[in-house]
Design a protein around this motif. Structure first.
Motif, mmCIF file in Angstrom:
data_model
loop_
_atom_site.group_PDB
_atom_site.id
_atom_site.type_symbol
_atom_site.label_atom_id
_atom_site.label_comp_id
_atom_site.label_asym_id
_atom_site.label_seq_id
_atom_site.Cartn_x
_atom_site.Cartn_y
_atom_site.Cartn_z
ATOM 1 N N ALA A 153 0.835 -1.208 0.000
ATOM 2 C CA ALA A 153 0.000 0.000 0.000
ATOM 3 C C ALA A 153 0.867 1.254 0.000
ATOM 4 C CB ALA A 153 -0.940 -0.010 1.206
ATOM 5 N N GLY B 216 3.950 1.524 -0.978
ATOM 6 C CA GLY B 216 4.652 1.632 -2.258
ATOM 7 C C GLY B 216 3.744 2.079 -3.386
ATOM 8 N N GLY B 217 2.490 1.665 -3.320
ATOM 9 C CA GLY B 217 1.564 2.005 -4.409
ATOM 10 C C GLY B 217 1.098 3.442 -4.343
ATOM 11 N N ASN B 218 0.816 3.929 -3.153
ATOM 12 C CA ASN B 218 0.342 5.302 -3.014
ATOM 13 C C ASN B 218 0.508 5.720 -1.566
ATOM 14 O OD1 ASN B 218 -0.985 7.739 -2.964
ATOM 15 N ND2 ASN B 218 -2.740 7.041 -4.166
ATOM 16 N N GLY C 164 7.620 1.325 -7.309
ATOM 17 C CA GLY C 164 7.085 0.953 -6.003
ATOM 18 C C GLY C 164 5.733 0.284 -6.126
ATOM 19 N N GLY C 165 5.509 -0.693 -5.256
ATOM 20 C CA GLY C 165 4.192 -1.322 -5.195
ATOM 21 C C GLY C 165 4.001 -2.530 -6.077
#
Ligand SMILES: Nc1ncnc2c1ncn2[C@@H]1O[C@H](COP(=O)(O)OP(=O)(O)OP(=O)(O)O)[C@@H](O)[C@H]1O
Ligand SMILES: [Mg+2]
Lengths: 327, 518
Positions: free
Chosen positions: A203, A205-207, A272-273
């Protein structure tokens, strides 16, 4: 006839759909298989059991570092300090063993030093929000410096047999580092998939912004991630010292780059993510097979570097092209 | 003014003989799921063409194909009488097709001016250096032409969502396009900005630009469009002049069945609510920038609407309550106890949930599945001695997908594969999943279609009846009027008026929102 054709088409689409999830890894698996087949054909000893074990043993340090690096890159960061951590942990654990400390405790101290170095990286990245590249570039330098200061610049010879066992021993004919590496990967797979921390890593890494607004303690997550990377580097340092029968202040130079290469080859994205620990295993193996194969083929060690670098870039490029074509 | 524009529009000849764009039998699949089936659309010079359909009907996908973002699997695109196959969005843009995408796609670290002119060739001097002065002047001219007073030198990251939307619009106008695609351009704008936008649209029409207009706001559609096309489940249903239809008929075409009027809340038993203790009380709170000394009480079971213009401080107030921005003064009291909320996780700990205004930046995890997006705020409750229980997670995710009518191929689908409105439903589901006491909603139905909007209003209203307190910001006045028990009108960081649902009207709200007080 008509319906037959249609259902065949539908099946095809289904397969495509499934493949699209594993494509990144699959592409790399193919590359790994091709490389291995090539080596098996051209390097006669490649497939021998002893050589296989050798491959795994040699790559264990990179593999352990790459496991931690996967976490860090999943959060969109980078950890350049792991190679230096390997050196510092090795030097200190050997030093205190030679000074009479129980070798098990000395090894734990080595790991703890990695954990502490990682926690500092994590704190600086998470709280004052310094770029991880800068933070770990700094710690890469000062950790190496510490290793040189403490050892006086010379390798410290390790005589303790218990300590040696961790790097050079065998259980049931299989080198100890292979057990350690396997254990690290099993735990890491489990952590990423089945713990809240693991999902929070994805999470964040994603945003990161959305993660914060979702109530995820982003700082805490990042500190844990870098601490784990440091801890694994500390463990790798102990294993390497055991294998080399010495704590060397110059150990692990450029090891971070091999680890990063393995992670990227494994399909984890710098954005990322996106990525999985299973992919990193493939990446590690590609590097291992290349290294070992080129040595067996008597390729000059300087040229090995040229080929390694070229293959890494080519593999990622190939994968990117194949992915783009799918749109 | 409205009627004058409307009359003018009716008098305009909008259809020439040849369409400038004609897409025929377009098919498109994403990883095996077909989302467009033999879709057709024709655009004529100088028309506003309303593209209608429920969330996930395929509107954005069709437009992305028109603009070269996606390639169709089959079908033809005839642009100015020649068949085209766009190799890239840039190629389409160079040929005169520009898009205001549903999801804002600006570069936050660059200046407003650079963003507006991005994609055009920057003016350079003889040495090859960029003439920044000229860029800012050009950008400023475009901004002023759409009535925006933004400084082209400021960074985009400092802007609110509505302001970013204006920059997107300015950017689309910086190309002299023949086709302008507007995918929900007004989703976060208030009436004042929308009026300006409509003046621009009128002007573009007169210049012969063909405009595709996508919006879930019916009143806009009937004010500005000439013709319409309806998609349903990726299929072309019908096209025709807007004068041949009416809102109810159009909704019926979109949904495939009758839908009753917009949701009207009936509960609102103020006598009971005032007797209870407020669940959330604000005493004179201010933040460092916009919010100035706001006090309010929120009782269990009531829905309070926050109205106001863009920049009035509605979002800032909500962010301050949720611990995103720091307070510079005042006190937040929850169930009678003063609390110190330093971060969103503190706020969540007190039972506060917050649906943010920008789902893309603040709501979604683009790398994760629908399921994980829904459950991420609630992960901790799925642990059994530290281990996540995936079967329980699946069940709950599926329940929320059902309850909110999220259209997804499966719960494991990547959330970015959903249409905009369905992504919004996922964000709402995430916050309902924590079972909050106070729900802060910032434009909760942005980009959500009429049917789903009604569903969401019903769900919120039902939760309120069970004791949830809701504070809702919406730039859509009908939405505010429809679901609120009370309405607070903000202007320049202060609450200017409190209106009960009985006395509130659009006119009254606008009167206070524009700050026209004696
Ligand atoms: N990149 C993608 N990958 C997979 N599926 C997609 C993708 N883009 C769109 N879809 C699917 O295509 C369908 C149509 O989506 P589209 O975004 O065109 O809808 P829409 O009409 O614009 O809806 P909304 O009003 O919610 O914006 C949806 O079911 C969506 O899930
Ligand atoms: Mg859309």
């Amino acid at each position: 006839m008509q319906t037959n054709l249609q259902s065949a088409g539908g099946n095809d689409q289904l397969i495509k759909k499934k493949l699209s999830y594993t494509f990144n890894q699959l592409g790399m698996v193919i590359i790994l298989v091709l490389l291995s087949v090539g080596m098996a054909i051209f390097a006669p000893h490649f497939l021998e059991m002893s050589n296989m074990l050798n491959i795994f043993k040699q790559v264990s340090i990179t593999a352990i570092l790459a496991a931690g690096m996967t976490l860090v890159i999943l959060t969109g960061g980078i950890d350049l300090s792991v190679g230096s951590t390997v050196a510092l942990s090795g030097v200190i654990s050997v030093l205190i063993t030679n000074a009479g400390v129980n070798p098990i405790i000395a090894m734990l101290v080595g790991a703890a030093i990695g954990l502490a170095a990682g926690a500092i990286n994590g704190y600086l990245t998470a709280v004052p929000k310094l770029p991880s590249f800068i933070v770990t570039l700094g710690s890469m330098t000062y950790l190496r410096g510490l290793a040189l200061v403490i050892s006086g610049g010379y390798p410290l010879v390790l005589t303790n047999e218990t300590f040696k066992f961790i790097g050079a021993g065998k259980i049931l004919g299989i080198p100890t580092p292979i057990y350690i590496t396997t254990l690290v990967y099993i735990i890491m797979f489990f952590v990423l998939k089945y713990t809240m921390f693991g999902r929070h890593v994805y999470a964040v890494g994603g945003n990161e912004e959305a993660a914060r607004l979702t109530g995820i303690k982003v700082e805490r997550t990042l500190i844990k991630v870098y601490s784990i990377s440091g801890l694994l580097a500390g463990i790798a340092g102990v294993v390497l010292a055991g294998r080399l029968f010495s704590g060397q202040p110059t150990a692990g130079i450029m090891a971070e780059l091999d680890a990063i290469a393995a992670v990227i080859l494994g399909g984890t994205s710098f954005v990322g993510g996106f990525g999985r620990i299973q992919g990193t295993i493939i990446g590690v193996l590609i590097i291992a097979v290349l290294n070992n194969g080129l040595t067996l083929l008597n390729v000059d060690s300087y040229w090995q570097k040229v080929i390694m670098g070229g293959v890494i870039v080519a593999a990622v490029l190939l994968d990117r092209i194949r992915n783009r074509r799918r749109r | 003014m409205e009627t004058v524009l409307a009359r003018k529009r009716a008098a305009e000849p909008h259809a020439e003989l040849q369409p400038v764009m004609k897409m025929a039998s377009v098919n498109k699949s994403f990883s095996g799921v077909q989302v467009l089936h033999n879709v057709n659309i024709e655009l004529y010079k100088g028309e506003v063409h309303a593209l209608m359909g429920e969330n996930g009907a395929g509107k954005s996908t069709l437009m992305k194909i028109m603009a070269g973002v996606y390639r169709p699997d089959s079908g033809s695109i005839l642009y100015k009488d020649s068949a085209v196959n766009w190799p890239s969005p840039m190629a389409a843009r160079d040929e005169g097709i520009s898009v205001i995408h549903q999801e804002i796609s600006l570069s936050p670290n660059l200046s407003i001016g650079e963003n507006i002119l991005m994609g055009t060739i920057f003016p350079r001097n003889k040495m090859g250096f960029i003439k920044w002065q000229l860029i800012y002047e050009k950008a400023e001219a475009i901004l002023r032409s759409i009535g925006s007073s933004l400084d082209p030198r400021a960074k985009v990251s400092t802007l609110s969502i509505a302001q970013q939307q204006m920059v997107e619009i300015a950017r689309a106008l910086s190309f002299n396009s023949e086709i302008l695609i507007m995918d929900e351009p007004t989703a976060s704008l208030t009436d004042k900005e929308i009026e300006k936008l409509f003046v621009i649209i009128d002007d573009l029409k007169r210049k012969g630009v063909a405009i595709v207009y996508i919006s879930h706001r019916m009143d806009e559609i009937f004010r500005i469009s000439n013709r319409f096309t309806v998609l349903r489940d990726g299929k072309w249903i019908t096209s025709g002049p807007i004068s041949d239809t009416n809102p109810d008929h159009l909704v019926k075409l979109m949904v495939g069945r009758e839908i009753k009027d917009l949701f009207q809340r009936t509960y609102a038993d103020t006598a009971v609510t005032t007797k209870r203790e407020p669940v959330l009380e604000l005493k004179d709170i201010s933040d460092k920038k916009t919010v100035k000394g706001i006090s309010l009480r929120l009782y269990p079971g009531e829905i309070v609407g926050l109205a106001g213009l863009v920049g009035a401080g509605r979002t800032e107030l909500i962010r301050a309550i949720f611990g995103i921005s720091a307070l510079s003064g005042g006190q937040i009291i929850i169930e009678g106890k003063p609390v110190n909320i330093q971060s969103p996780s503190d706020a969540i700990g007190y039972g506060i949930a917050h649906v943010p205004e920008s789902r893309k930046e603040q709501g979604l995890f683009p790398n994760l599945s629908v399921q994980e997006n829904i459950l991420m705020a609630q992960m901790h409750s799925y642990r059994n001695s530290g281990i996540l229980q995936y079967d329980r997670m699946s069940q709950d995710a599926e329940r929320f997908i059902m309850d909110l009518g999220v259209k997804a191929a499966s719960k494991d689908q990547n959330v970015m594969g959903l249409s905009g409105g369905n992504q919004q439903k996922v964000v709402i589901a995430k916050w309902l999943s924590i079972g909050p006491k106070v729900l802060l909603l910032d434009e909760p139905t942005r980009g959500v279609d009429i049917g789903a909007k009604t569903e969401i209003h019903k769900i919120i209203s039902n939760l309120a009846e069970q004791g949830l307190a809701v504070l809702v910001v919406s730039s859509e006045l009908p939405e505010i009027l429809g679901i609120s028990d009370r309405i607070l009108v903000m202007h320049e960081g202060k609450i200017r008026a409190e209106l009960s649902r009985q006395e509130a009207t659009q006119e009254k709200i606008m009167y206070y929102a524009t700050g026209e007080i004696k």
